[in-house]
Design an enzyme around this catalytic site. Structure first.
Site, PDB file in Angstrom:
ATOM      1  N   GLU A 264       0.893  -1.174   0.000  1.00  0.00           N
ATOM      2  CA  GLU A 264       0.000   0.000   0.000  1.00  0.00           C
ATOM      3  C   GLU A 264       0.921   1.211   0.000  1.00  0.00           C
ATOM      4  OE1 GLU A 264      -3.197  -0.043  -0.252  1.00  0.00           O
ATOM      5  OE2 GLU A 264      -3.601  -2.166   0.109  1.00  0.00           O
ATOM      6  N   CYS A 298      -1.883   9.330   2.260  1.00  0.00           N
ATOM      7  CA  CYS A 298      -1.614   8.695   0.962  1.00  0.00           C
ATOM      8  C   CYS A 298      -2.715   8.997  -0.049  1.00  0.00           C
ATOM      9  CB  CYS A 298      -1.484   7.189   1.161  1.00  0.00           C
ATOM     10  SG  CYS A 298      -2.900   6.464   1.993  1.00  0.00           S
TER      11      CYS A 298
HETATM   12  P1  NAD Z   1       8.612   4.865   4.436  1.00  0.00           P
HETATM   13  O1  NAD Z   1       8.438   4.106   3.164  1.00  0.00           O
HETATM   14  O2  NAD Z   1       9.780   5.752   4.575  1.00  0.00           O
HETATM   15  O3  NAD Z   1       8.670   3.841   5.686  1.00  0.00           O
HETATM   16  C1  NAD Z   1       7.644   2.928   5.943  1.00  0.00           C
HETATM   17  C2  NAD Z   1       8.165   1.797   6.811  1.00  0.00           C
HETATM   18  O4  NAD Z   1       9.143   1.059   6.094  1.00  0.00           O
HETATM   19  C3  NAD Z   1       8.816   2.235   8.115  1.00  0.00           C
HETATM   20  O5  NAD Z   1       8.366   1.382   9.151  1.00  0.00           O
HETATM   21  C4  NAD Z   1      10.301   2.032   7.822  1.00  0.00           C
HETATM   22  O6  NAD Z   1      11.085   1.817   8.982  1.00  0.00           O
HETATM   23  C5  NAD Z   1      10.263   0.796   6.937  1.00  0.00           C
HETATM   24  N1  NAD Z   1      11.441   0.568   6.085  1.00  0.00           N
HETATM   25  C6  NAD Z   1      12.260   1.482   5.531  1.00  0.00           C
HETATM   26  N2  NAD Z   1      13.214   0.875   4.782  1.00  0.00           N
HETATM   27  C7  NAD Z   1      12.965  -0.465   4.853  1.00  0.00           C
HETATM   28  C8  NAD Z   1      13.588  -1.622   4.285  1.00  0.00           C
HETATM   29  N3  NAD Z   1      14.650  -1.533   3.485  1.00  0.00           N
HETATM   30  N4  NAD Z   1      13.059  -2.834   4.564  1.00  0.00           N
HETATM   31  C9  NAD Z   1      11.959  -2.959   5.353  1.00  0.00           C
HETATM   32  N5  NAD Z   1      11.346  -1.895   5.933  1.00  0.00           N
HETATM   33  C10 NAD Z   1      11.835  -0.663   5.681  1.00  0.00           C
HETATM   34  O7  NAD Z   1       7.233   5.647   4.649  1.00  0.00           O
HETATM   35  P2  NAD Z   1       6.853   6.764   5.721  1.00  0.00           P
HETATM   36  O8  NAD Z   1       7.675   7.977   5.461  1.00  0.00           O
HETATM   37  O9  NAD Z   1       6.793   6.181   7.084  1.00  0.00           O
HETATM   38  O10 NAD Z   1       5.324   7.033   5.300  1.00  0.00           O
HETATM   39  C11 NAD Z   1       4.944   7.839   4.241  1.00  0.00           C
HETATM   40  C12 NAD Z   1       4.599   7.030   3.005  1.00  0.00           C
HETATM   41  O11 NAD Z   1       3.611   6.032   3.297  1.00  0.00           O
HETATM   42  C13 NAD Z   1       3.971   7.907   1.911  1.00  0.00           C
HETATM   43  O12 NAD Z   1       4.531   7.559   0.667  1.00  0.00           O
HETATM   44  C14 NAD Z   1       2.508   7.523   1.964  1.00  0.00           C
HETATM   45  O13 NAD Z   1       1.794   7.769   0.775  1.00  0.00           O
HETATM   46  C15 NAD Z   1       2.578   6.073   2.300  1.00  0.00           C
HETATM   47  N6  NAD Z   1       1.306   5.582   2.846  1.00  0.00           N
HETATM   48  C16 NAD Z   1       0.509   4.776   2.071  1.00  0.00           C
HETATM   49  C17 NAD Z   1      -0.722   4.345   2.549  1.00  0.00           C
HETATM   50  C18 NAD Z   1      -1.614   3.449   1.727  1.00  0.00           C
HETATM   51  O14 NAD Z   1      -2.504   2.838   2.303  1.00  0.00           O
HETATM   52  N7  NAD Z   1      -1.441   3.351   0.422  1.00  0.00           N
HETATM   53  C19 NAD Z   1      -1.137   4.726   3.830  1.00  0.00           C
HETATM   54  C20 NAD Z   1      -0.311   5.537   4.596  1.00  0.00           C
HETATM   55  C21 NAD Z   1       0.911   5.957   4.093  1.00  0.00           C
END
Ligand code: NAD
Length: 495
Positions: A264, A298
């Site tokens: 997502e 998002c």
């Molecule tokens: P992010 O992608 O930076 O991090 C998300 C998670 O991934 C965190 O828990 C982080 O620690 C983990 N992570 C980072 N690198 C990783 C790796 N190599 N392996 C495994 N895990 C890893 O996102 P963010 O800044 O926390 O959130 C914002 C983003 O989330 C925006 O792009 C937003 O659109 C998206 N989002 C999407 C939805 C949806 O339902 N489509 C909902 C909420 C947020």
């Protein structure tokens, strides 16, 4: 029991265990920069323990072998124990994620709980599909469906890992916990490093209701922990919510062990405002679409594509409405927009605003740190009038309170602009002609379209998810549960 916000241990398979390096970090309120609690920082060794516990519980424990109804009964206790703590959890959503009170109440808590309840109801219903002709040969508890001489059964997929983002943490954590546990998977949650508390409190509730050993773990931490959880061969499935960049990395990390991956991801959704729209209704929704959770959503429709005959009026109305939004402490019920999650995120958004100006887009409103708000990560809601959809601020996900308004003359042009995006998560159409709005919606390459603002609330019976770089797979609806299930077919010889 009052809600705990001071944790020095991780919840691993049913026990509270200090992290391998004993590291604990302060959790900061983004509205005041004050410390609201502490949380351990998990390590790869902690992730290893959680995976071992989850694998053992799946392979040998009672959870995946229970009937759907038995699991539903335990999850109902989990649900009810969370409900009993609503006020405290809502207060934590305000203090940790910076959600304003109505967002914390409705979007973070109520909608998350509706979804959790929906998954419980869904598995309760699955018990009643026992095939009468062959029921003596099947386990009544797992349900099943007869197709000719074959019985089709759904079984839990295995060890599931949920990795979540920081923007609506309580909501996102429950959106993974609910279907993972309802399906009979064992589950490890890794929350975003900015918002560990909204995950760890779930451990307290799990202890209280007595989930079987190994079924649920919470491992905080950063990329190293995420890498371990997404590469280990004992993990069967990943459900990730976060950015498209990290989603792509996770898909690659999970590929060598062929895990099932549901993603997502981000968005840059388009809202089309036709010349026959109720302008006030459209502009009101337009404001919500870049100020909700300070633009960190998002699904927010941050490209607003407005018919050229009404565009100037629309921008004036946006300006007038946004100037009425109180920016400040999200705990104050009068506040309409709280802070960004961190100064890092604020600097990122400010860099996009500078880029937007340098690229020749007209800054109509905002663009600065609001005067008088020295503490907290606040930013003014910002309106750009963009000449072209190809400009960087109209193409990239900013994740802050910034909107790009663009013009169009024909419906075909509006649809082409909307579809000229690497993302496809949400979308909107405003028109008083329902047929026209529906025809436009049908041509938008996106996972969901809200006509005239839609129902205004998550409907958990409806699948949610994105096209293109906005994701793979669905949450909610039957499709959401199926992400955590395998299908087995058992074929009987007819004679
Ligand atoms: P992010 O992608 O930076 O991090 C998300 C998670 O991934 C965190 O828990 C982080 O620690 C983990 N992570 C980072 N690198 C990783 C790796 N190599 N392996 C495994 N895990 C890893 O996102 P963010 O800044 O926390 O959130 C914002 C983003 O989330 C925006 O792009 C937003 O659109 C998206 N989002 C999407 C939805 C949806 O339902 N489509 C909902 C909420 C947020």
């Amino acid at each position: 029991m009052p809600l705990n916000t001071h944790f020095d241990a991780l919840y691993i398979g049913g026990q509270w265990i200090k992290p391998a390096n004993s590291s604990v970090e302060a959790v900061i309120n983004p509205a005041s920069e004050e410390v609201i609690g502490e949380a351990p920082v998990g390590t790869v060794d902690d992730a290893e323990r959680a995976i071992a516990a989850a694998r053992k519980a799946f392979d040998e424990g009672p959870w995946p072998r229970m009937s759907w109804l038995e699991r539903a009964a335990i999850l109902q206790k989990f649900h009810d124990a969370l409900l009993a703590r609503k006020d405290e959890i809502v207060a934590l959503c305000v203090a940790e994620a910076g959600s304003i009170v109505p967002v914390a109440n409705i979007m973070q808590f109520d909608m998350a709980m509706d979804g959790f309840q929906y998954y419980i109801h869904q598995i309760q219903r699955r018990d009643f599909s026992v095939p009468s002709s062959v029921s003596v040969h099947t386990n009544w508890a797992t349900g099943g469906e007869t197709l000719g001489s074959t019985v089709k059964v759904y079984e839990p997929l295995g060890v599931s890992v949920g990795i979540t983002a920081y923007n609506y943490p309580f909501f996102l954590n429950l959106a993974k916990l609910g279907p993972a546990l309802a399906s009979g998977c064992t589950f490890i949650l890794k929350p975003a490093p900015q918002t560990p508390l909204e995950a760890l409190i779930l451990g307290d509730v799990a202890s209280e209701i007595g989930l079987p050993e190994g079924v649920f773990s919470i491992i905080t931490g950063g990329i190293n922990v995420g890498e371990k959880l997404t590469t280990d061969p004992r993990v069967d499935q990943i459900s990730f919510t976060g950015s498209d960049k990290v989603g792509a990395i996770i898909q690659a990390q999970a590929a060598p062990t062929l895990k099932r991956v549901a993603l997502e991801l981000g968005g840059k959704s388009a809202m089309i405002v036709c010349e026959d729209a109720d302008l006030q209704q459209a502009a009101f929704n337009g404001v919500v679409n870049f100020t909700n959770q300070c633009g960190q959503g998002c699904v927010l429709q941050t490209r607003q594509i407005v018919h050229n005959s009404i565009k100037a009026d629309y921008i004036e109305m946006l300006k007038a409405m946004v100037s009425q939004v109180n920016i400040g402490d999200p705990a104050d019920p009068e506040t309409g927009m709280g802070p960004l999650i961190s100064d890092t995120q604020r600097q990122r958004v400010l860099a996009y605003i500078e880029q937007g100006k340098a690229d020749g887009n007209r800054l109509v409103y905002g663009g600065k740190i609001p005067a008088g708000l020295d503490k907290g990560f606040y930013l003014e809601p910002t309106i750009f009038d963009c000449a072209s959809n190809s400009t960087t601020i109209a193409q990239e996900e900013i994740f802050g309170p910034v909107v790009c308004v663009m013009g169009f003359d024909t419906d075909e042009e509006a649809i082409a602009i909307a579809n000229d995006s690497q993302y496809g998560l949400s979308g909107g159409v405003f028109s008083q002609d329902a047929g026209r709005a529906y025809r436009i919606a049908m041509q938008m390459r996106t996972g969901g379209v809200l006509i005239n603002g839609g129902g205004g609330r998550l409907n958990p019976t409806v699948p949610f998810g994105g096209y293109k770089r906005s994701g793979i797979g669905k949450e909610y609806g039957e499709e959401g549960l199926n992400e955590y299930l395998e299908i087995k077919v058992i074929d009987f010889r007819a004679a």
